[in-house]
Scaffold this active site. Structure first.
Site, PDB file in Angstrom:
ATOM      1  N   ASP A 179      -5.584  -7.628 -18.896  1.00  0.00           N
ATOM      2  CA  ASP A 179      -4.610  -8.714 -19.045  1.00  0.00           C
ATOM      3  C   ASP A 179      -3.677  -8.328 -20.195  1.00  0.00           C
ATOM      4  O   ASP A 179      -4.030  -8.467 -21.366  1.00  0.00           O
ATOM      5  CB  ASP A 179      -5.349 -10.022 -19.340  1.00  0.00           C
ATOM      6  N   THR A 200       2.482 -11.378 -18.286  1.00  0.00           N
ATOM      7  CA  THR A 200       3.533 -12.393 -18.229  1.00  0.00           C
ATOM      8  C   THR A 200       4.849 -11.700 -18.539  1.00  0.00           C
ATOM      9  O   THR A 200       4.878 -10.653 -19.200  1.00  0.00           O
ATOM     10  CB  THR A 200       3.304 -13.543 -19.229  1.00  0.00           C
ATOM     11  N   LYS A 230       6.879 -12.953 -22.769  1.00  0.00           N
ATOM     12  CA  LYS A 230       6.437 -12.790 -24.168  1.00  0.00           C
ATOM     13  C   LYS A 230       7.196 -11.595 -24.762  1.00  0.00           C
ATOM     14  O   LYS A 230       8.417 -11.668 -24.877  1.00  0.00           O
ATOM     15  CB  LYS A 230       4.919 -12.638 -24.213  1.00  0.00           C
ATOM     16  N   ARG A 260      10.045 -17.078 -17.830  1.00  0.00           N
ATOM     17  CA  ARG A 260       8.648 -17.516 -17.854  1.00  0.00           C
ATOM     18  C   ARG A 260       8.004 -17.196 -16.507  1.00  0.00           C
ATOM     19  O   ARG A 260       8.497 -17.640 -15.468  1.00  0.00           O
ATOM     20  CB  ARG A 260       8.607 -19.019 -18.104  1.00  0.00           C
TER      21      ARG A 260
END
Ligand code: DSN
Length: 445
Positions: free
Chosen positions: A216, A242, A245, A251
């Site tokens: 992750d 993601t 970040k 997003r």
């Protein structure tokens, strides 16, 4: 707001004129939030300032389109242009991260993680992941998360503070746990771990016990794109991340995997977990992948790490202890107890908020305080770096943090600090009117 800004925060300034008149409540809060982001310091390690192009795309007409399925295999008509966009996003991610396969549809990092579990596991299967209070994530099997209820997560953590080179991932414990529990999957990755995570050690342990490996990389993916953090791609079987970040896109989430897992991963995302993908976000992800593949972004990645290291050194000089005694990524995790035994994370976060320094309280390893109180603060440098801040500003920010926490009951001193924060922010506006976006301008060769 100037047209430049208006066109960046939502498509078409006429729409904002309409909102200003017809839905002034939401318009007002949009302006308030925009001003908050520009006039206060953003130190939340999972946040960043997306480029005007990314903002415009997420506010575009692509939001209107339903596109269940994948390019050339959609369930609804009219997807000829959406297919092109999603194909470009997938191709760009494949090149940027040197991966066999990518799925750009997960709505978030949590959705991406859930999709991987759905693809690779059966309910009740054993999985190893980092404990939440040691730096892990809710979807790494926390009791309150559906992941902790559905699968048999067993948790590893960090070596104790007292050991030589303490507060690093305890690989001896992890190896023993893997041998006794025989997991189907090992999850590497964290949300509050200030050190680079070496995927090869995880791979070796996974191979010893015949487990699959998921990495992750939600937090460091921008550093990985910039080549300043080791890449887990090709080492882990599956990599989730993601896009908002350190990667500085919209997003959302995404999954990279080896060929052999591609079909399973795609089916788990759709129809397993999600319906229609958010194609306006997929298009913005494509833009972000292009932005992240430039030399400019490499310089940005280097600066994030340098800034984090200088912020950490300043905080140590000011009397704070850092978890693991430092950082080699985009964040520092501050243990407040050595600085002031009475100061908890909640009070610290609220005091900093009052002067315009935005960060989050965070549990530190083996935190004696509850999760809503905590003994720590997590501070990240990705957003400040986008706005153009460098080493001298990081020293200033570190000193402002210490000054605020030392003087947290002195209204006059807090007022002076707030003015200084405001002044600093005005010199490093993430969205300056009529000028080139600093995320590009400050990293030109
Ligand atoms: N909320 C994110 C973070 O702050 O790290 C993780 O989901």
């Amino acid at each position: 707001m100037s047209d430049f800004i208006r066109n960046s925060v939502a498509i078409g300034s006429k729409a904002l004129d309409y909102l200003e008149n017809e839905d002034s409540e939401i318009y007002g809060y949009l302006c308030d939030e925009f001003n908050r982001q520009r006039s206060t310091l953003q130190l939340i390690a999972s946040e960043n300032f997306a480029s005007p192009a990314v903002l415009a795309m997420t506010g575009s007409v692509l939001t209107n389109k339903y596109a269940e399925g994948y390019p050339q295999k959609r369930y609804y008509g009219g997807n000829q242009f959406i297919d092109e966009i999603e194909d470009i996003a997938r191709e760009r991610a494949k090149v940027l991260f040197s991966t066999d396969h990518v799925n750009v549809q997960p709505h978030s990092g949590s959705s991406a993680n859930l999709a991987v579990y759905q693809a690779l596991l059966n309910p009740g299967d054993t999985v190893l992941a980092m404990r939440l209070d040691q730096g892990g994530h809710l979807t790494h099997g926390a009791a309150a998360s559906v992941t902790g209820k559905m699968y048999n997560f067993q948790q590893y953590g960090l070596t104790p503070r007292s050991t030589d080179g303490g507060e690093r991932i305890d690989f001896d414990y992890l190896r023993d746990l893997a041998k006794t529990s025989k997991p189907k999957l090992i999850v590497a990755g964290a949300t509050a771990y200030p050190r680079e995570i070496d995927p090869t050690v995880f791979r070796a342990i996974a191979d010893e016990v015949g487990a699959l490996l998921m990495f992750d990389s939600a937090h460091p993916m921008g550093l990985i794109a910039a080549g300043v953090h080791v890449s887990p791609v090709g080492i882990a079987d599956v990599v989730t991340f993601t896009t908002h970040k350190t990667l500085r896109g919209p997003r959302g989430g995404a999954i990279l995997c080896k060929h052999e897992f591609a079909k399973k991963i795609d089916s788990a995302v759709f129809p397993g977990l999600q319906g229609g993908p958010l194609e306006h976000v997929v298009a913005a992800k494509a833009i972000a992948f292009k932005e992240a593949s430039t030399e400019n972004f490499v310089r940005y990645g280097r600066q994030i790490k340098e800034n984090s290291s200088i912020l950490g050194e300043t905080l140590i000089k000011e009397g704070f202890r850092l978890v693991s005694n430092g950082t080699d990524n985009h964040l520092v995790l501050v243990d407040l107890r050595d600085f002031d035994a009475d100061l908890d994370g909640k009070i610290a976060q609220e005091s900093l908020d009052s002067v315009g320094i935005t960060c989050n309280r965070n549990q530190i390893p083996d935190d004696p305080r509850k999760p809503l109180v905590t003994s720590g603060l997590r501070l990240g440098t990705a957003a400040m770096t986008t706005s153009g801040m460098k080493g001298s500003q990081m020293s200033q920010v570190g000193s402002l943090i210490a000054r605020t926490l030392r003087n947290r009951n002195d209204e006059n001193e807090l007022k002076l600090i707030k003015d200084e924060v405001n002044d600093l922010c005005s010199k490093f506006d993430p969205y300056p009117e009529g000028e080139m976006w600093p995320g590009m301008a400050n990293f030109e060769a």
